[in-house]
Design an enzyme around this catalytic site. Structure first.
Site, mmCIF file in Angstrom:
data_model
loop_
_atom_site.group_PDB
_atom_site.id
_atom_site.type_symbol
_atom_site.label_atom_id
_atom_site.label_comp_id
_atom_site.label_asym_id
_atom_site.label_seq_id
_atom_site.Cartn_x
_atom_site.Cartn_y
_atom_site.Cartn_z
ATOM 1 C CD GLU A 197 39.688 117.904 78.232
ATOM 2 O OE1 GLU A 197 40.523 118.060 79.223
ATOM 3 O OE2 GLU A 197 39.493 116.952 77.787
ATOM 4 N NE ARG A 221 41.019 120.308 68.986
ATOM 5 C CZ ARG A 221 40.894 119.573 70.352
ATOM 6 N NH1 ARG A 221 41.764 119.934 71.311
ATOM 7 N NH2 ARG A 221 39.811 118.986 70.747
ATOM 8 C CG ASN A 259 43.138 117.124 73.337
ATOM 9 O OD1 ASN A 259 42.224 117.831 73.195
ATOM 10 N ND2 ASN A 259 43.112 115.973 73.986
ATOM 11 C CG ASN A 298 42.593 113.379 76.427
ATOM 12 O OD1 ASN A 298 42.468 114.728 76.863
ATOM 13 N ND2 ASN A 298 41.858 112.799 75.463
ATOM 14 C CG ASP A 352 38.673 113.692 78.053
ATOM 15 O OD1 ASP A 352 39.793 114.174 78.155
ATOM 16 O OD2 ASP A 352 37.598 113.860 77.365
#
Length: 285
Positions: A13, A94, A96, A141, A190
């Site tokens: 990522e 968390r 991202n 995202n 994403d």
């Protein structure tokens, strides 16, 4: 299309082109690693960080800002050297994905680790202060901010939606509208990034592709991949006309991995329209 590093990341990522060293950085969230690839020499480096690193951003003062776990941290390219700010959120969340706007403000998302509860949101770190500004979702995202700093794109991955928000005078997200809806048959959206024409690129998880959208929401380009899970694009090279894409092999069974031996690799392909240099984060108040 070329796989420039068949690293087999579990959850690759956050690709970031660092023009200071002409290096492409990215994270493997699940494996707790930061990776660096220098195209000119082919050099590859891996740094073990642990703690679910979600994104890297270029720091105006040198080094990087690392979003990891529940915190923004200083990262010097070799190790974490200190904490910048800690996000107050539930243990099951968390950080991202993140970006820096043209004014040096850090916009980033949080998410539910189980990818089900809508406990994530978009946060802003600016002028030494941290706050939540909107965009509630199970999996955030992006985000990506337009060149003029007026609009922010935010992805609600679980819902298959890309939103566009106005950024108001107080730097809150307002007047949200759905920019694009991704059919589940085409995967789920994403990470997103904007190029120099403020066209939006999105990686499609489970979609075997990345798409480029015009500002009016029209799909103007589709790039196919030999792997299913495309997570995010970054633009690099001396002219910013090479797109680098991170991918993932998380939750793939043995049959899928046999069919996709390059899953989790770092890919590169040429683009006609260059990207934008990564803006520098201003961390000090």
């Amino acid at each position: 299309m070329e796989c420039v590093w068949p690293i087999g990341a579990t959850l690759g990522e956050g690709p970031l082109w660092d023009d200071r060293t002409d290096t492409l950085w990215f994270v493997d969230i699940i494996s707790g690693r930061v990776h660096a690839y220098t195209p000119a020499t082919g050099a590859q480096r891996t740094i073990e960080t642990g703690g679910y690193p979600g994104f890297l951003l270029v720091d105006e003062a040198g080094g990087f800002v690392l979003g990891r776990g529940h915190a923004l941290e200083h990262f010097d390219g070799e190790r974490v050297t200190g904490e910048i700010a800690r996000v107050e959120m539930r243990d099951g969340n968390r950080l991202n994905d993140g970006t820096v706007d043209p004014s040096g403000r850090i916009w980033f998302g949080s998410m539910d680790f189980g990818c089900e509860l809508p406990t994530g949101a978009v946060h802003l770190f600016a002028d030494g202060a941290l706050r939540t500004v909107g965009g509630e979702a199970a999996i955030t995202n992006g985000p990506a901010v337009t060149t003029d700093g007026r609009f922010l794109y935010h992805v609600d991955t679980a819902a298959g939606l890309i939103w566009r928000f106005d950024i108001d005078a107080n730097h809150m997200l307002v007047d949200g509208e759905i920019f694009a809806t991704i059919d589940p048959a085409d995967g789920t959206p994403d990470g997103v990034v904007l190029d120099s024409e403020d066209h939006l690129w999105v990686g499609l998880w489970g979609g075997w592709a990345a798409r480029r959208y015009a500002p009016d929401g029209t799909i103007v380009q589709v790039v196919r991949f030999p792997v299913a899970n495309i997570t995010k694009i970054a633009f690099g090279g001396p002219d910013l006309k090479t797109a680098y894409a991170t991918t993932a092999r998380d939750n793939m069974d043995e049959a899928a991995l046999a069919d996709q031996p390059l899953a989790g690799g770092l890919f590169a392909f040429p683009v006609d329209v260059p990207g934008r240099l990564a803006s520098r984060a201003i961390v000090a108040a």
